[in-house]
Enzyme design. Sequence first.
Site, PDB file in Angstrom:
ATOM      1  CG  ASP A   1      -2.061   0.984   1.083  1.00 51.90           C
ATOM      2  OD1 ASP A   1      -3.211   0.543   0.958  1.00 51.90           O
ATOM      3  OD2 ASP A   1      -1.802   2.212   1.089  1.00 51.90           O
ATOM      4  CB  ILE A   2       0.799   4.286  -2.125  1.00 52.90           C
ATOM      5  CG1 ILE A   2       1.893   5.171  -2.694  1.00 52.90           C
ATOM      6  CG2 ILE A   2      -0.454   5.070  -1.772  1.00 52.90           C
ATOM      7  CD1 ILE A   2       1.558   5.758  -4.058  1.00 52.90           C
TER       8      ILE A   2
ATOM      9  CG  ASN B   1     -12.174  -0.481   3.549  1.00 56.02           C
ATOM     10  OD1 ASN B   1     -12.637  -0.831   4.626  1.00 56.02           O
ATOM     11  ND2 ASN B   1     -10.976   0.061   3.436  1.00 56.02           N
TER      12      ASN B   1
ATOM     13  CD  GLU C   1      -9.349   5.820   0.098  1.00 61.32           C
ATOM     14  OE1 GLU C   1      -8.299   5.708  -0.569  1.00 61.32           O
ATOM     15  OE2 GLU C   1      -9.362   6.123   1.293  1.00 61.32           O
ATOM     16  CB  VAL C   2      -9.217   1.644  -5.420  1.00 61.49           C
ATOM     17  CG1 VAL C   2      -8.817   1.202  -6.825  1.00 61.49           C
ATOM     18  CG2 VAL C   2      -8.253   2.701  -4.886  1.00 61.49           C
TER      19      VAL C   2
ATOM     20  CG  HIS D   1      -8.723  -3.074  -2.625  1.00 63.17           C
ATOM     21  ND1 HIS D   1      -9.659  -2.441  -3.401  1.00 63.17           N
ATOM     22  CD2 HIS D   1      -8.577  -2.306  -1.507  1.00 63.17           C
ATOM     23  CE1 HIS D   1     -10.060  -1.338  -2.788  1.00 63.17           C
ATOM     24  NE2 HIS D   1      -9.424  -1.247  -1.628  1.00 63.17           N
TER      25      HIS D   1
ATOM     26  CG  HIS E   1      -6.654  -2.879   2.970  1.00 62.25           C
ATOM     27  ND1 HIS E   1      -5.943  -1.704   2.801  1.00 62.25           N
ATOM     28  CD2 HIS E   1      -7.853  -2.670   2.382  1.00 62.25           C
ATOM     29  CE1 HIS E   1      -6.686  -0.825   2.145  1.00 62.25           C
ATOM     30  NE2 HIS E   1      -7.860  -1.391   1.881  1.00 62.25           N
TER      31      HIS E   1
HETATM   32  P1  5GP Z   1      -9.740   1.359   0.076  1.00 63.46           P
HETATM   33  O1  5GP Z   1     -10.090   2.544   0.907  1.00 63.46           O
HETATM   34  O2  5GP Z   1     -10.334   1.429  -1.308  1.00 63.46           O
HETATM   35  O3  5GP Z   1     -10.005   0.057   0.765  1.00 63.46           O
HETATM   36  O4  5GP Z   1      -8.166   1.378  -0.051  1.00 63.46           O
HETATM   37  C1  5GP Z   1      -7.465   1.858  -1.132  1.00 63.46           C
HETATM   38  C2  5GP Z   1      -6.007   1.777  -0.746  1.00 63.46           C
HETATM   39  O5  5GP Z   1      -5.246   1.956  -1.917  1.00 63.46           O
HETATM   40  C3  5GP Z   1      -5.572   2.839   0.257  1.00 63.46           C
HETATM   41  O6  5GP Z   1      -5.053   2.210   1.422  1.00 63.46           O
HETATM   42  C4  5GP Z   1      -4.497   3.626  -0.501  1.00 63.46           C
HETATM   43  O7  5GP Z   1      -3.421   4.006   0.317  1.00 63.46           O
HETATM   44  C5  5GP Z   1      -4.077   2.661  -1.589  1.00 63.46           C
HETATM   45  N1  5GP Z   1      -3.630   3.286  -2.809  1.00 63.46           N
HETATM   46  C6  5GP Z   1      -4.254   4.303  -3.479  1.00 63.46           C
HETATM   47  N2  5GP Z   1      -3.573   4.604  -4.594  1.00 63.46           N
HETATM   48  C7  5GP Z   1      -2.502   3.769  -4.634  1.00 63.46           C
HETATM   49  C8  5GP Z   1      -1.423   3.610  -5.550  1.00 63.46           C
HETATM   50  O8  5GP Z   1      -1.310   4.301  -6.566  1.00 63.46           O
HETATM   51  N3  5GP Z   1      -0.507   2.646  -5.274  1.00 63.46           N
HETATM   52  C9  5GP Z   1      -0.605   1.872  -4.160  1.00 63.46           C
HETATM   53  N4  5GP Z   1       0.348   0.956  -3.977  1.00 63.46           N
HETATM   54  N5  5GP Z   1      -1.605   1.987  -3.273  1.00 63.46           N
HETATM   55  C10 5GP Z   1      -2.545   2.927  -3.506  1.00 63.46           C
END
Ligand code: 5GP
Length: 122
Positions: A33-34, A91, A99-100, A104, A106
């Site tokens: 994760d970034i 999530n 968010e994405v 996915h 974590h």
């Molecule tokens: P969500 O809130 O959708 O469960 O988590 C999305 C995750 O993707 C977040 O923890 C965020 O830090 C990670 N993320 C967003 N953009 C990027 C990216 O460009 N590269 C990587 N490695 N992680 C990302």
Amino acid sequence: MAYDDSNIFAKILRGEIPSDTVYEDNWALAFKDISPRAPVHVLVIPKGAYENMEAFTRDASDAEIAGFFRAITKVAELTEVTTGGYRLIANNGADGNQEVPHLHYHVLGGRNLGSMLKRFDD
Ligand code: 5GP
């Protein structure tokens, strides 16, 4: 809802933007994760175009589903969080603060992660 292939994880899968790969096989890609929330914070995504759990469990083949969940365990083993324990978070959708829009999980570990969530009546 139709899968939006402009999302950031679709771009990572296509190699259009870089990621720090932890594990990859036919079914899944795992990368750091970034913005890590724990010493180990790896995202595991299916290679297929699935927005969320509903799409994945509805449309993916049994082999894709089995392969994806086995990959999650593989990541836990590779990152050595199986000894101390770890947390899996997916999530999903608006209330899940996804968010994405590409499914996915974590994989979080390497420290005690505290309680699951704040009580909703706190
Ligand atoms: P969500 O809130 O959708 O469960 O988590 C999305 C995750 O993707 C977040 O923890 C965020 O830090 C990670 N993320 C967003 N953009 C990027 C990216 O460009 N590269 C990587 N490695 N992680 C990302």
